[in-house]
Motif scaffolding. Structure first.
Motif, PDB file in Angstrom:
ATOM      1  N   SER A 198       0.830  -1.207   0.000  1.00  0.00           N
ATOM      2  CA  SER A 198       0.000   0.000   0.000  1.00  0.00           C
ATOM      3  C   SER A 198       0.861   1.253   0.000  1.00  0.00           C
ATOM      4  O   SER A 198       0.554   2.218  -0.687  1.00  0.00           O
ATOM      5  CB  SER A 198      -0.895   0.033   1.239  1.00  0.00           C
ATOM      6  OG  SER A 198      -1.636  -1.129   1.341  1.00  0.00           O
ATOM      7  N   LYS A 227       2.130   1.975  -3.410  1.00  0.00           N
ATOM      8  CA  LYS A 227       1.076   2.442  -4.312  1.00  0.00           C
ATOM      9  C   LYS A 227       0.735   3.898  -4.046  1.00  0.00           C
ATOM     10  O   LYS A 227       0.573   4.693  -4.972  1.00  0.00           O
ATOM     11  CB  LYS A 227      -0.177   1.591  -4.146  1.00  0.00           C
ATOM     12  CG  LYS A 227      -0.104   0.280  -4.858  1.00  0.00           C
ATOM     13  CD  LYS A 227      -1.433  -0.442  -4.803  1.00  0.00           C
ATOM     14  CE  LYS A 227      -1.223  -1.872  -5.253  1.00  0.00           C
ATOM     15  NZ  LYS A 227      -2.349  -2.725  -4.903  1.00  0.00           N
ATOM     16  N   ILE A 228       0.584   4.226  -2.745  1.00  0.00           N
ATOM     17  CA  ILE A 228       0.278   5.615  -2.398  1.00  0.00           C
ATOM     18  C   ILE A 228       1.378   6.538  -2.874  1.00  0.00           C
ATOM     19  O   ILE A 228       1.125   7.606  -3.431  1.00  0.00           O
ATOM     20  CB  ILE A 228       0.146   5.786  -0.869  1.00  0.00           C
ATOM     21  CG1 ILE A 228      -1.026   5.005  -0.325  1.00  0.00           C
ATOM     22  CG2 ILE A 228      -0.022   7.240  -0.511  1.00  0.00           C
ATOM     23  CD1 ILE A 228      -1.194   5.205   1.158  1.00  0.00           C
ATOM     24  N   GLN A 287       1.125   7.022  -6.582  1.00  0.00           N
ATOM     25  CA  GLN A 287      -0.072   7.777  -6.955  1.00  0.00           C
ATOM     26  C   GLN A 287       0.083   9.248  -6.633  1.00  0.00           C
ATOM     27  O   GLN A 287      -0.184  10.120  -7.460  1.00  0.00           O
ATOM     28  CB  GLN A 287      -1.267   7.187  -6.200  1.00  0.00           C
ATOM     29  CG  GLN A 287      -2.602   7.613  -6.730  1.00  0.00           C
ATOM     30  CD  GLN A 287      -2.790   7.208  -8.152  1.00  0.00           C
ATOM     31  OE1 GLN A 287      -2.526   6.078  -8.545  1.00  0.00           O
ATOM     32  NE2 GLN A 287      -3.232   8.149  -8.968  1.00  0.00           N
ATOM     33  N   CYS A 288       0.513   9.538  -5.390  1.00  0.00           N
ATOM     34  CA  CYS A 288       0.626  10.931  -4.994  1.00  0.00           C
ATOM     35  C   CYS A 288       1.747  11.635  -5.752  1.00  0.00           C
ATOM     36  O   CYS A 288       1.645  12.827  -6.039  1.00  0.00           O
ATOM     37  CB  CYS A 288       0.835  11.050  -3.480  1.00  0.00           C
ATOM     38  SG  CYS A 288      -0.642  10.581  -2.545  1.00  0.00           S
ATOM     39  N   CYS A 338      -3.267  14.676  -0.482  1.00  0.00           N
ATOM     40  CA  CYS A 338      -3.377  13.409  -1.211  1.00  0.00           C
ATOM     41  C   CYS A 338      -3.441  12.252  -0.222  1.00  0.00           C
ATOM     42  O   CYS A 338      -4.277  11.355  -0.343  1.00  0.00           O
ATOM     43  CB  CYS A 338      -2.164  13.262  -2.124  1.00  0.00           C
ATOM     44  SG  CYS A 338      -2.078  11.706  -3.001  1.00  0.00           S
ATOM     45  N   LYS A 390      -6.814  12.190   1.794  1.00  0.00           N
ATOM     46  CA  LYS A 390      -7.911  11.749   0.933  1.00  0.00           C
ATOM     47  C   LYS A 390      -7.849  10.253   0.697  1.00  0.00           C
ATOM     48  O   LYS A 390      -8.858   9.545   0.802  1.00  0.00           O
ATOM     49  CB  LYS A 390      -7.836  12.451  -0.414  1.00  0.00           C
ATOM     50  CG  LYS A 390      -8.692  13.636  -0.516  1.00  0.00           C
ATOM     51  CD  LYS A 390      -9.039  14.028  -1.926  1.00  0.00           C
ATOM     52  CE  LYS A 390      -9.816  15.341  -1.810  1.00  0.00           C
ATOM     53  NZ  LYS A 390      -9.894  16.107  -2.993  1.00  0.00           N
ATOM     54  N   TYR A 391      -6.666   9.798   0.347  1.00  0.00           N
ATOM     55  CA  TYR A 391      -6.504   8.381   0.043  1.00  0.00           C
ATOM     56  C   TYR A 391      -6.905   7.524   1.233  1.00  0.00           C
ATOM     57  O   TYR A 391      -7.623   6.532   1.109  1.00  0.00           O
ATOM     58  CB  TYR A 391      -5.047   8.140  -0.338  1.00  0.00           C
ATOM     59  CG  TYR A 391      -4.765   6.770  -0.903  1.00  0.00           C
ATOM     60  CD1 TYR A 391      -4.593   5.667  -0.069  1.00  0.00           C
ATOM     61  CD2 TYR A 391      -4.644   6.585  -2.269  1.00  0.00           C
ATOM     62  CE1 TYR A 391      -4.322   4.422  -0.589  1.00  0.00           C
ATOM     63  CE2 TYR A 391      -4.365   5.333  -2.791  1.00  0.00           C
ATOM     64  CZ  TYR A 391      -4.207   4.270  -1.949  1.00  0.00           C
ATOM     65  OH  TYR A 391      -3.933   3.035  -2.469  1.00  0.00           O
ATOM     66  N   THR A 445      -9.998   4.959   1.589  1.00  0.00           N
ATOM     67  CA  THR A 445      -9.785   3.551   1.942  1.00  0.00           C
ATOM     68  C   THR A 445     -10.697   3.147   3.082  1.00  0.00           C
ATOM     69  O   THR A 445     -11.320   2.077   3.051  1.00  0.00           O
ATOM     70  CB  THR A 445      -8.321   3.319   2.352  1.00  0.00           C
ATOM     71  OG1 THR A 445      -7.474   3.810   1.321  1.00  0.00           O
ATOM     72  CG2 THR A 445      -8.036   1.850   2.554  1.00  0.00           C
TER      73      THR A 445
END
Lengths: 107, 111
Positions: free
Chosen positions: B26, B29-30, B33-34, B58, B61-62, B66
């Protein structure tokens, strides 16, 4: 007491697993960074096959930035335990045992 | 015969190593993405203040998303699951055999 220079410290199986996962994590970070920076920095014209100087400079900066983002995010994520729990446990269901009460299969 | 939904017989070390692995996935991935969304200025290798705020937003929010997704996912399964049914696996009871249209087989009464 002198230990021979060739002996490794005792690492339990559990610790080996975690070390393996950490290594996987680093490899994963590298792969994502590679793809992300390639996407961000590639000049879409594709008129030459070599990486031009502008792209090379962009990649240098991109790598530095990505690692700093990675560190900042890591610090913020590990700040409180709730976040760690949220991310490390996908929603699994209540740990209840379900009894199959039919005993018809027993002959 | 009893069926456990989650691996209750795992060693504590296995659970720790699994949770760390999920966290590491995770986390990466974060991060990606960010970075994709927030890092747009490559004239410098330093993280600017605007990007710093963007990272904070970011992240929250993520994480909120979740939490919300996890909450709704659990609610959904609690609502539609029959007792004794394994989550995520369609029921094999005879009422549901004839009705194979995906999600509707989960809903009471079928379509």
């Amino acid at each position: 007491m002198m230990t021979s220079p060739n002996t490794m410290p005792d690492v339990s199986d559990a610790q080996m697993k975690i070390l393996t996962h950490m290594e996987e994590m680093v490899v994963d970070t590298f792969n994502r960074m590679r793809l992300t920076c390639a996407t961000k920095c590639t000049n879409k014209k594709f008129d030459v096959s070599d990486v031009i100087k502008q792209e090379a400079v962009c990649i240098d900066r991109c790598v530095a930035k990505y690692m700093e983002f990675h560190d900042l995010i890591g610090k913020r994520l590990s700040r409180d335990k709730d976040t760690y729990d949220l991310l490390s446990n996908p929603p699994v269901f209540e740990k209840t045992e379900v009894e199959n009460s039919t005993s018809d299969n027993v002959r | 015969m009893s069926v456990s939904i989650t691996g209750l017989d795992q060693q504590p070390e296995d659970i720790d190593s699994k949770t760390f692995r999920e966290f590491a996935k995770s986390y990466n991935k974060i991060s990606e993405q960010c970075f994709m969304d927030c890092a747009n200025d490559f004239t410098t290798s330093e993280v600017r203040r605007k990007e710093d705020t963007c990272i904070n937003n970011c992240l929250s929010k993520y994480l909120d998303m979740t939490r919300r997704v996890a909450m709704r996912f659990q609610e959904y399964h609690m609502m539609v699951m029959e007792p004794g049914q394994t989550p995520g696996i369609p029921s094999t009871s005879s009422e549901n055999q004839s009705n194979k249209s995906g999600l509707s087989s989960y809903l009471p009464g079928g379509s």
